[in-house]
Design an enzyme around this catalytic site. Structure first.
Site, short mmCIF file in Angstrom:
data_model
loop_
_atom_site.label_atom_id
_atom_site.label_comp_id
_atom_site.label_asym_id
_atom_site.label_seq_id
_atom_site.Cartn_x
_atom_site.Cartn_y
_atom_site.Cartn_z
N LYS A 175 19.73 21.64 25.48
CA LYS A 175 20.56 20.94 26.46
C LYS A 175 22.02 20.80 26.02
CE LYS A 175 18.02 19.19 29.69
NZ LYS A 175 17.64 18.02 30.01
N CYS A 233 46.57 -14.08 39.20
CA CYS A 233 46.62 -12.99 38.23
C CYS A 233 45.87 -13.38 36.96
CB CYS A 233 48.08 -12.66 37.90
SG CYS A 233 48.25 -11.53 36.50
N CYS A 252 55.06 -11.91 34.26
CA CYS A 252 53.68 -11.58 33.88
C CYS A 252 53.70 -10.69 32.63
CB CYS A 252 52.99 -10.86 35.03
SG CYS A 252 51.33 -10.27 34.61
N CYS A 292 48.75 -13.83 34.08
CA CYS A 292 49.81 -14.84 34.12
C CYS A 292 49.57 -15.94 35.14
CB CYS A 292 51.16 -14.18 34.38
SG CYS A 292 51.37 -13.65 36.09
N GLU A 308 18.84 32.47 28.75
CA GLU A 308 19.57 32.40 30.03
C GLU A 308 20.00 30.97 30.30
OE1 GLU A 308 16.72 32.90 33.51
OE2 GLU A 308 15.48 33.44 31.82
N ASP A 352 20.96 23.59 36.97
CA ASP A 352 20.67 22.22 37.34
C ASP A 352 20.41 22.17 38.84
OD1 ASP A 352 20.22 19.65 36.81
OD2 ASP A 352 22.31 19.07 36.48
N CYS A 377 49.85 -8.64 41.54
CA CYS A 377 50.29 -9.90 40.95
C CYS A 377 51.75 -10.09 41.35
CB CYS A 377 50.15 -9.83 39.44
SG CYS A 377 51.18 -11.01 38.56
N TYR A 428 13.56 33.15 37.62
CA TYR A 428 13.49 33.20 36.16
C TYR A 428 12.09 33.41 35.59
CZ TYR A 428 12.69 28.17 36.95
OH TYR A 428 12.24 26.98 37.40
N LYS A 456 20.31 27.32 31.85
CA LYS A 456 19.37 26.42 32.52
C LYS A 456 20.09 25.79 33.69
CE LYS A 456 16.11 22.64 31.55
NZ LYS A 456 16.23 22.03 32.84
S1 IVH Z 1 11.66 28.50 32.67
C1 IVH Z 1 7.46 27.76 31.49
N1 IVH Z 1 14.20 29.09 33.06
O1 IVH Z 1 14.01 23.65 33.97
C2 IVH Z 1 8.87 27.96 31.79
N2 IVH Z 1 13.40 26.97 33.77
O2 IVH Z 1 12.62 21.77 32.18
C3 IVH Z 1 9.29 27.33 33.05
N3 IVH Z 1 15.09 25.59 34.85
O3 IVH Z 1 11.20 23.08 35.96
C4 IVH Z 1 10.71 27.17 33.25
N4 IVH Z 1 16.74 27.06 34.73
O4 IVH Z 1 13.38 23.74 37.11
C5 IVH Z 1 13.23 28.17 33.20
N5 IVH Z 1 16.40 29.76 33.40
C6 IVH Z 1 15.42 28.85 33.54
C7 IVH Z 1 15.67 27.60 34.15
C8 IVH Z 1 14.61 26.69 34.23
C9 IVH Z 1 16.38 25.84 35.15
C10 IVH Z 1 14.40 24.33 35.15
C11 IVH Z 1 13.15 24.48 35.95
C12 IVH Z 1 12.06 23.83 35.16
C13 IVH Z 1 12.82 22.96 34.22
C14 IVH Z 1 12.05 22.76 32.94
#
Ligand code: IVH
Length: 675
Positions: A319, A413, A437, A416, A119, A123, A431, A230, A121
């Site tokens: 990442k 400038c 220039c 020049c 899934e 931010d 300038c 999650y 990740k």
């Molecule tokens: S699982 C043991 N799933 O990433 C597993 N984390 O670097 C725990 N995060 O603190 C995390 N999306 O804030 C998981 N789909 C996702 C996520 C996720 C974002 C963040 C979360 C965690 C950090 C870990």
């Protein structure tokens, strides 16, 4: 008695409304498929609010009306997590992922291939949510993983966090998820901040984190926060299914929003394909993600794998290239543009951000340098999201060294040494050297040779730099004096390309008055203004001799542009360059003068051209329309008279249709031009 029945009726209706509203919330937020209109939903809320106002004793803590508490709390209270909130190991390369998968398989003896739940990740920030008998009783930030802060009062205001679970809920369910802010919500917040003259926010993540840690829930309630759940923490009264993906499906049933992009994939190859797929969609997602997460799907396998230190062996964060990185400002220099504008540019310690290495970032103007208080030696946050140009987001003040140096606008400038002038209410400084220039000269030559000006093919940036640096070319007229011998002595210039360039120079001599005026690079005179001047005055000499008032007679030319035009021709050195160009043979056909009497066939008509024409280029079509007294603009509006549509037209053709503007094909245009 009557009172008691009324009371009972109200209680029943309130319960019914709560159930309906909760169901609609679920369809809207979790399933993304609402059954009723926003207005109908609002009516239910109004009715429930009405009943609760009349019968306050009927209010329940899980009522959808009770998301926002009325009073701010004094301070955030610490919460110890019943199970630690772990972090994840990071992977940056394909090899990191295949190694992870190999380690997993080696530990799980006898397993040939492992299934992963993958899934995005998100931010944002990790939050733990405790539901007791279906009721949200506590929400806490991750903090250091062992203890966080109680943010229940704020989390309750997030519409996608149910205050009561749907259906049959377990005795205890602790779930974890990521609270985040959508990009659109973030932008809207920044626009509002700007409108109020307040500081803007740095990025969606920080804004979300700041919003969730407010003391006053009313401050959080109006923030565009959202959540994806999650993982599952502590549970009582629920026998976990065999797989992580099945557990998430159950969370969804309870009304907890799970990422719709969740997918079960096979082995390292499946993970990598998922990574690329999400990567390709990243720019279009309505929220920011910084990678994807892979988790071994079978919970029995997760238990077998266990943990090392503070991360599970069964999960990995893969990442994407980061949008933001810290780097150091080595210097701040000033670049001089064609019109002499001085632009401060930060020279940075090179840093890999958003998928490319960045070593410069424009600071636009001195106002911006002062507002962000960027100094030489500072550590700054550099951001490059999507295709946008890199931007210095902010200075990390705590890391400012003692010898950090603020820059000031130079009085001379840097190229020049002419005086620098700053107009009081303008952000830019310029300038005053003009074509004396070298920096302005180079830019002026680039502009002169550009496609929509004299269109000199083969005269590129590097070549112009060499010609100016070696003092062979001072003005555009000097270009036409270049010889084959001179050119072949330049770096990377063979006899063949030199001959070709001379040919291109020769060909560029025959042009139109409009292009010539545009090529001169008069301040604020773009293509359309140049064309308007050309068709109004017809002859260059008349324009050169015209007063500011006369120039203002030209349609769409106001006092500021008129002053720039007058100023340009009043300079003897500019007139000398023009004379020299004409002596070198630069010429244009006599242009029938379109005077204020408006006698041209197309006078008063405004055209937009889109798509490819057969018998002429778009530029030529534009030239012919302006020669006949018409005007060509870039965008369709109600003021447009005709939209000329060629092959493979852009969205402008559609816009014309929407606005009911007459559409012409090429034949139609030719007919109009023929009068
Ligand atoms: S699982 C043991 N799933 O990433 C597993 N984390 O670097 C725990 N995060 O603190 C995390 N999306 O804030 C998981 N789909 C996702 C996520 C996720 C974002 C963040 C979360 C965690 C950090 C870990």
């Amino acid at each position: 008695m009557a009172k008691r029945t009324a009371q009972a009726g109200a209680a029943a209706r309130a319960a019914e409304l709560r159930e309906q509203i909760t169901q609609h919330n679920y369809r809207y937020h979790v399933l993304d498929s609402p059954e009723i209109s926003d207005a109908a939903y609002d009516r239910l809320m109004v009715e429930l609010n009405g009943i609760e106002a009349e019968h306050p004793e009927l209010i329940t803590p899980d009522s959808p009306t009770q998301r926002v508490g009325a009073t701010p709390i004094g301070e955030l209270v610490a919460v110890v997590h019943s199970k630690p909130m772990l972090s994840l190991d990071n992977a940056f390369t394909d090899e990191d992922v295949t190694n992870f998968d190999r380690r997993v398989r080696e530990r799980l003896e006898d397993v040939a291939s492992v299934e992963y739940a993958a899934e995005p990740k998100l931010d944002g920030l990790a939050v733990s949510f405790r539901y007791e008998n279906g009721l949200l009783v506590q929400a806490a930030t991750r903090g250091d993983g062992l203890r966080g802060e109680d943010v229940t009062h704020n989390v309750r205001t997030i519409k996608t966090v149910p205050v009561r679970l749907r259906g049959e809920a377990p005795e205890l369910l602790e779930v974890r998820g990521e609270v985040f802010m959508t990009i659109a919500g973030f932008k809207a917040m920044n626009e509002q901040a700007l409108a109020r003259g307040e500081r803007t926010f740095v990025n969606p993540r920080n804004t979300a984190a700041g919003s969730i840690r407010q003391l006053d829930p009313r401050q959080t309630a109006n923030k565009p926060l959202d959540v994806f759940f999650y993982s599952v923490g502590e549970v009582r009264g629920w026998k976990l299914p065999a797989r992580h993906s099945e557990a998430l499906a159950q969370l969804r049933e309870w009304g907890l929003k799970v990422s719709p992009l969740l997918k079960v994939v096979q082995g390292a190859a499946g993970c990598l394909a998922y990574y690329r797929d999400i990567g390709a969609r990243r720019a279009k997602l309505p929220y920011e993600i910084d990678g994807v997460v892979y988790k071994v799907d079978q919970l029995a396998q997760q238990r077998e794998l266990g943990f090392v230190a503070r991360a599970p062996r069964w999960a990995l964060a893969h990442k994407f290239p980061a949008h933001e990185e810290n780097t150091i400002v080595r210097d701040i220099e000033f670049q001089v543009g064609r019109t002499g504008a001085l632009t401060p540019v930060a020279r940075l310690e090179p840093v890999f951000v958003g998928g490319v290495t960045v070593s410069n970032a424009t600071l636009h103007n001195m106002d911006e340098v002062q507002r962000k208080d960027v100094r030489i030696g500072d550590t700054v946050v550099l951001r490059r999201a999507g295709d946008v140009i890199p931007e210095i987001v902010k200075v990390i003040i705590e890391r400012r060294p003692g010898n950090a140096r603020a820059v000031e606008l130079p009085t001379q400038c840097p190229v020049c040494q002419s005086d620098v002038e700053k107009v009081a209410d303008e952000a830019v400084a310029r300038c005053t050297g003009g074509l004396f220039c070298p920096a302005q000269r180079k830019e002026a030559l680039r502009h002169f040779a550009s496609r929509r000006a004299l269109d000199i093919e083969g005269l590129g940036t590097k070549l112009i730099d060499q010609l100016v640096d070696t003092d062979q070319v001072h003005t555009p007229a000097d270009l036409y004096k270049l010889t084959l011998e001179q050119l072949t002595e330049l770096e990377r210039m063979g006899e063949k390309s030199a001959a070709k360039l001379l040919e291109a120079l020769n060909a560029s001599k025959t042009t139109t008055l409009g292009r010539f005026l545009y090529a001169l690079g008069i301040r604020d005179v773009g293509e359309a203004t140049a064309a308007a001047l050309a068709s109004y005055f017809g002859q260059l000499d008349k324009l050169v001799a015209a007063s500011e008032e006369q120039i203002q007679q030209v349609p769409d030319i106001g006092p500021v542009v008129a002053a720039h035009v007058r100023h340009f021709f009043a300079q003897a050195h500019n007139r000398e360059v023009i004379d020299a160009l004409r002596t070198q043979g630069v010429n244009w056909p006599a242009q029938p003068q379109r005077t204020q009497t408006g006698e041209g066939a197309l006078t008063g008509k405004t055209f937009v051209i889109t798509g490819t024409l057969d018998s002429m280029s778009r530029d030529e079509a534009g030239d012919r329309i302006t020669a006949a007294g018409g005007k060509v603009t870039g965008s369709v509006s109600k003021k447009t008279s005709y939209v000329v549509v060629g092959a493979e037209p852009g969205s402008k053709a559609q816009k014309a249709q929407e606005l009911g503007i007459e559409i012409l094909d090429e034949a139609g245009l030719l007919k109009l031009l023929a009068g």
